[in-house]
Motif scaffolding. Sequence first.
Motif, PDB file in Angstrom:
ATOM      1  N   ILE A 155       0.864  -1.176   0.000  1.00 23.27           N
ATOM      2  CA  ILE A 155       0.000   0.000   0.000  1.00 23.27           C
ATOM      3  C   ILE A 155       0.902   1.227   0.000  1.00 23.27           C
ATOM      4  N   LYS A 156       0.533   2.189  -0.818  1.00 27.67           N
ATOM      5  CA  LYS A 156       1.300   3.428  -0.943  1.00 27.67           C
ATOM      6  C   LYS A 156       0.849   4.450   0.090  1.00 27.67           C
ATOM      7  N   ASN A 157       1.788   5.315   0.430  1.00 25.44           N
ATOM      8  CA  ASN A 157       1.540   6.451   1.319  1.00 25.44           C
ATOM      9  C   ASN A 157       1.119   6.038   2.729  1.00 25.44           C
ATOM     10  N   PHE A 158       1.658   4.913   3.164  1.00 32.00           N
ATOM     11  CA  PHE A 158       1.556   4.456   4.543  1.00 32.00           C
ATOM     12  C   PHE A 158       2.932   3.991   4.975  1.00 32.00           C
ATOM     13  N   ARG A 159       3.194   4.069   6.281  1.00 30.94           N
ATOM     14  CA  ARG A 159       4.407   3.503   6.850  1.00 30.94           C
ATOM     15  C   ARG A 159       4.010   2.498   7.925  1.00 30.94           C
TER      16      ARG A 159
ATOM     17  N   GLU B 196      -0.603   6.961   7.814  1.00 34.45           N
ATOM     18  CA  GLU B 196      -0.532   7.696   6.563  1.00 34.45           C
ATOM     19  C   GLU B 196       0.748   8.523   6.518  1.00 34.45           C
ATOM     20  N   THR B 197       1.573   8.267   5.508  1.00 35.79           N
ATOM     21  CA  THR B 197       2.852   8.954   5.345  1.00 35.79           C
ATOM     22  C   THR B 197       3.187   8.982   3.850  1.00 35.79           C
ATOM     23  N   GLU B 198       3.260  10.184   3.305  1.00 37.49           N
ATOM     24  CA  GLU B 198       3.580  10.302   1.872  1.00 37.49           C
ATOM     25  C   GLU B 198       4.920   9.662   1.546  1.00 37.49           C
ATOM     26  N   HIS B 199       5.002   9.102   0.352  1.00 37.48           N
ATOM     27  CA  HIS B 199       6.224   8.523  -0.200  1.00 37.48           C
ATOM     28  C   HIS B 199       6.729   7.311   0.587  1.00 37.48           C
ATOM     29  N   SER B 200       5.846   6.633   1.309  1.00 38.43           N
ATOM     30  CA  SER B 200       6.206   5.411   2.027  1.00 38.43           C
ATOM     31  C   SER B 200       5.339   4.275   1.509  1.00 38.43           C
TER      32      SER B 200
ATOM     33  N   SER C  34     -10.601   0.390   4.109  1.00 37.13           N
ATOM     34  CA  SER C  34     -10.387  -0.172   2.782  1.00 37.13           C
ATOM     35  C   SER C  34      -9.174   0.500   2.141  1.00 37.13           C
ATOM     36  N   VAL C  35      -8.293  -0.318   1.555  1.00 36.48           N
ATOM     37  CA  VAL C  35      -7.103   0.215   0.868  1.00 36.48           C
ATOM     38  C   VAL C  35      -6.934  -0.474  -0.469  1.00 36.48           C
ATOM     39  N   ASN C  36      -6.264   0.204  -1.377  1.00 35.51           N
ATOM     40  CA  ASN C  36      -5.886  -0.405  -2.644  1.00 35.51           C
ATOM     41  C   ASN C  36      -4.475  -0.959  -2.512  1.00 35.51           C
TER      42      ASN C  36
END
Length: 174
Positions: free
Chosen positions: A34-38, A57-61, A93-95
């Motif tokens: 999943i993008k933008n999570f750490r 939620e964390t951009e670029h992670s 829900s996540v993509n």
Amino acid sequence: MANTFLYFAYGSNLCAKRIHLCNPTAIMKDIGYIKNFRLDFYRYSKRWHGASATIVETEHSVVWGIVWELDKCNLATLDCQEGVQDNIYHAMSVNVETPGGRTLNCRVYQQCNNPKEYIKPEDFPMDKRPSPLYLNTILKGAKENKLPTDYIKFLKTIPDNGYEGDYDISFSLL
């Protein structure tokens, strides 16, 4: 109506033996991220005797994990395992993007209270560290499902809290 749902696991449920304890219908479908999570560790778990994993939620992670397909009869058992009824985690829900280029919409669990600030895993204070058994369960699942080598190396940088007592786990995970 489908009789199954997809679930993205990033913590102890990476390990097949662990997820099958309460969710026997789980079938591994793919790995993905999943993008933008750490990945982070925050709330103390009595079961694991250390901080438990969450996604923040964390951009670029990115967070890597496993996509499990479960029968809807296991939705309540999965929610219970994650402590939804006690407001420990909430479902969302996540993509999930797979290495093969597919995007899968999955259920995932995030702690209801998450850390506000980012601390590098190697600098985690003792209260943010997972127990050795919990961390080893995550690593075992990452290895058995062949998550990317770089992500496994990252997981190995996470320090544990050194707990050496008994666990509230009724079987051997390792």
